[in-house]
Design an enzyme around this catalytic site. Structure first.
Site, PDB file in Angstrom:
ATOM      1  CE  LYS A 146       7.624  44.328  40.223  1.00  0.00           C
ATOM      2  NZ  LYS A 146       6.854  45.334  39.516  1.00  0.00           N
ATOM      3  CD  GLU A 148      22.062  50.505  43.268  1.00  0.00           C
ATOM      4  OE1 GLU A 148      21.545  49.514  42.698  1.00  0.00           O
ATOM      5  OE2 GLU A 148      22.078  51.643  42.788  1.00  0.00           O
ATOM      6  N   GLY A 168       7.311  48.677  42.215  1.00  0.00           N
ATOM      7  CA  GLY A 168       8.224  48.820  43.354  1.00  0.00           C
ATOM      8  C   GLY A 168       7.839  49.975  44.264  1.00  0.00           C
ATOM      9  NE  ARG A 169       6.644  54.754  40.126  1.00  0.00           N
ATOM     10  CZ  ARG A 169       7.085  54.029  39.111  1.00  0.00           C
ATOM     11  NH1 ARG A 169       8.122  53.218  39.274  1.00  0.00           N
ATOM     12  NH2 ARG A 169       6.497  54.089  37.925  1.00  0.00           N
ATOM     13  CD  GLU A 173      11.349  54.739  39.957  1.00  0.00           C
ATOM     14  OE1 GLU A 173      10.588  53.932  40.514  1.00  0.00           O
ATOM     15  OE2 GLU A 173      12.579  54.696  40.105  1.00  0.00           O
ATOM     16  CG  HIS A 211      14.539  78.023  61.512  1.00  0.00           C
ATOM     17  ND1 HIS A 211      14.547  79.249  62.132  1.00  0.00           N
ATOM     18  CD2 HIS A 211      13.413  77.380  61.935  1.00  0.00           C
ATOM     19  CE1 HIS A 211      13.487  79.327  62.940  1.00  0.00           C
ATOM     20  NE2 HIS A 211      12.784  78.206  62.823  1.00  0.00           N
ATOM     21  CE  LYS A 236      18.282  50.490  37.714  1.00  0.00           C
ATOM     22  NZ  LYS A 236      17.138  49.595  37.873  1.00  0.00           N
TER      23      LYS A 236
HETATM   24  O1  F6P Z   1      15.992  51.706  39.395  1.00  0.00           O
HETATM   25  C1  F6P Z   1      14.705  52.046  39.825  1.00  0.00           C
HETATM   26  C2  F6P Z   1      14.020  50.860  40.449  1.00  0.00           C
HETATM   27  O2  F6P Z   1      13.717  49.906  39.506  1.00  0.00           O
HETATM   28  C3  F6P Z   1      12.770  51.304  41.205  1.00  0.00           C
HETATM   29  O3  F6P Z   1      11.672  51.384  40.393  1.00  0.00           O
HETATM   30  C4  F6P Z   1      12.675  50.256  42.255  1.00  0.00           C
HETATM   31  O4  F6P Z   1      11.846  50.634  43.312  1.00  0.00           O
HETATM   32  C5  F6P Z   1      14.127  50.097  42.648  1.00  0.00           C
HETATM   33  O5  F6P Z   1      14.836  50.257  41.440  1.00  0.00           O
HETATM   34  C6  F6P Z   1      14.479  48.811  43.296  1.00  0.00           C
HETATM   35  O6  F6P Z   1      14.121  47.721  42.493  1.00  0.00           O
HETATM   36  P1  F6P Z   1      14.052  46.267  43.083  1.00  0.00           P
HETATM   37  O7  F6P Z   1      13.014  46.237  44.146  1.00  0.00           O
HETATM   38  O8  F6P Z   1      13.715  45.391  41.909  1.00  0.00           O
HETATM   39  O9  F6P Z   1      15.411  45.942  43.651  1.00  0.00           O
END
Ligand code: F6P
Length: 519
Positions: free
Chosen positions: A198, A204, A257-258, A343, A374, A487
């Site tokens: 987003k 990452e 995002g979620r 979140e 189990h 972060k």
């Molecule tokens: O660090 C949490 C977050 O901001 C989430 O809310 C989001 O889904 C995820 O990181 C990834 O964010 P992006 O889609 O901006 O890479």
């Protein structure tokens, strides 16, 4: 504070000894359940009695849940801390009705993007949009994390029986093992890479995307752009990776995002199962939206599910919630709901910045059934903590030749909720080690079959449940400032890990860990 909370606490204290099993009756199940077509939500196996349910429903009215719900669907900026509307529901609005943000109907753009995704998916699936050598793509790698990963992963696994497109792979972790192990068996010439973020700044995703672009370039030279797609709200940032303009799928900042699986973040799902099945998924979400908007609170599935959450967390002080899908294809649902719920509602202050005086979101965890039986069910049945369980189960599997096995799955699911409720009293066994206290709550969501439409209904049900709980706690469920500090500190830590900066100003534990982890 409202008298309703006090009355709920009094109800709980007065009914401390009440047994769920003793309350059970057809009338109770009728009142403590809700339906949407073939979907049946049973909350009767909880300790909520008639009076408590009346009080919980009063809370819904007092907190004006319906008013907030309507404001959300109207596009009002209920995400106040970020000054944003909350309109993931617009992404699944196939009704033809307009949806306004700041006086502007957003639906034409939403539907244009959907059409663009469909054209692109049809092209990839049929081979008319080909790899740089003119041959079809066979594999898709989605690079994203959090909401840009969990939704696509969970839904593609959930709809595995509908896959007839390219194979999909998911890379999320900053741990290089993830991208390394995913790319190793793939042929870059046959692989399409989707960079999904987003913000298009998430470390990452940016690092993994860089690795994937280098991998493509090494094999394809200047033609690598034909193998790239970007999904983002920040479309100005996507060109830096060499993604061609017509390969960028944008979405607005009013999609969290979620909550983003319903739009371009769902592209890998659409590629895997096809645009028609994806539309069915959207229609399922729309079905649940309609149910949520039009059904009175006492028959409303998201409201009733939310009220069990409120009861368990705030009145019974049970601080976790176990999600147990008795449905192998939903094995990543617990992880998906962890982000959606924790979140959104893992907050400590209310909308005005005041510290909460009651607990908010629970710890959400879980495991597919029957595997969990189990592993950790021992604690659920006899442990000293009470964990409300949420079971999901389909009447039919996708394997008609294994119908007998499905009957066993159903039997196991119902048996577990019954065992939790009834237990095995001490007078039925002389051995205390073999006695089960029972009176342990659960809810069950039953549906005919995990079709794309059913999946859409399930996801939207949980989204609205989180919404209702957030409104009752007076928190903003749509920001996530709690992810930021770690972060920032990670970026400060990097030069220390690399040995580029001195560690002496850090706390003793950090210094010791840096020493132990010296490269
Ligand atoms: O660090 C949490 C977050 O901001 C989430 O809310 C989001 O889904 C995820 O990181 C990834 O964010 P992006 O889609 O901006 O890479």
């Amino acid at each position: 504070m409202s008298d309703i909370w006090t009355a709920l606490e009094q109800n709980r204290t007065a009914g401390e000894s009440r047994r769920i099993f003793d309350m059970m009756s057809p009338e109770r199940v009728e009142r403590f359940s809700a339906c949407l077509d073939d979907m049946f939500l049973d909350i009767s196996k909880t300790s909520i009695d008639d009076e408590a349910l009346d009080l919980l429903l009063q809370l819904v009215r007092e907190r004006d849940v319906e008013g907030w719900r309507d404001a959300m669907f109207r596009g009002e900026k209920i995400n106040t801390t970020e000054d944003r509307a909350v309109l993931h529901t617009a992404l699944r609005n196939l009704s033809g009705d307009p949806v306004h943000v700041d006086g502007q109907d957003v639906m034409p753009e939403v539907l244009d993007t959907l059409a663009h995704m469909e054209d692109f998916s049809n092209g990839i699936r049929s081979g008319t949009i080909a790899a740089s050598d003119g041959q079809p793509f066979t594999d898709v790698v989605n690079i994203g994390i959090g909401g840009s990963d969990l939704g696509p992963v969970m839904t593609t696994l959930a709809l595995a029986p509908y896959h007839d497109g390219p194979r999909t792979h998911y890379v999320s972790n900053i741990d290089g093992a993830d991208i390394h192990d995913n790319l190793a068996p793939l042929d870059p010439q046959r692989t399409l890479v989707i960079i999904a973020s987003k913000s298009f700044t998430t470390i990452e995703t940016m690092i993994n995307a860089g690795v994937a672009v280098d991998w493509l370039k090494a094999a394809l030279g200047d033609n690598f752009g034909a193998h790239l797609v970007a999904v983002s709200s920040a479309i100005d940032k996507t060109a830096a990776f060499g993604v061609p303009k017509d390969r960028v799928f944008g979405f607005a900042d009013w999609v969290g995002g979620r909550y983003s699986i319903w739009g371009p973040v769902g592209l890998p799902l659409m590629l895997a199962v096809g645009p028609e099945n994806f539309r069915e998924f959207l229609l399922g979400g729309q079905d649940m939206d309609r149910h949520f908007r039009e059904t009175p609170p006492e028959r409303n599935m998201p409201v009733l599910l939310a009220l069990t959450g409120i009861w368990h967390i705030n009145i019974c002080n049970y601080c976790t919630r176990a999600i147990q899908p008795y449905d192998q294809h939903l094995r990543r649902l617990p992880s998906y709901l962890q982000q959606l719920d924790m979140e959104s509602n893992g907050k400590g202050v209310d909308r005005d910045g005041n510290s909460l005086t009651r607990a908010s979101g629970p710890v959400v965890w879980g495991q597919v059934g029957s595997n969990g039986q189990h592993a950790f069910f021992q604690l659920l049945h006899q442990g000293s903590q009470i964990v409300p369980c949420e079971f999901l189960i389909a009447a039919e599997g996708h394997e008609p030749e294994l119908q007998e096995q499905h009957a066993l799955l159903v039997a196991n699911c119902i048996a577990q909720s019954k065992a939790l409720m009834r237990g095995r009293p001490a007078d039925e066994t002389p051995d205390p080690q073999r006695a089960f206290p029972g009176n342990r709550p659960s809810v069950t969501l039953a549906y005919r079959k995990l079709t794309p439409r059913t999946l859409g209904r399930i996801v939207a049900l949980y989204e609205h449940r989180v919404f209702v709980e957030g409104i009752i706690w007076n928190i903003n469920s749509f920001d996530q400032f709690g992810v930021e500090l770690g972060k920032i500190l990670a970026m400060e830590m990097l030069p220390l890990v690399q040995g580029k900066e001195r560690t002496d100003k850090k706390d003793a534990s950090t210094v010791a860990l840096l020493k132990a982890l010296k490269p």
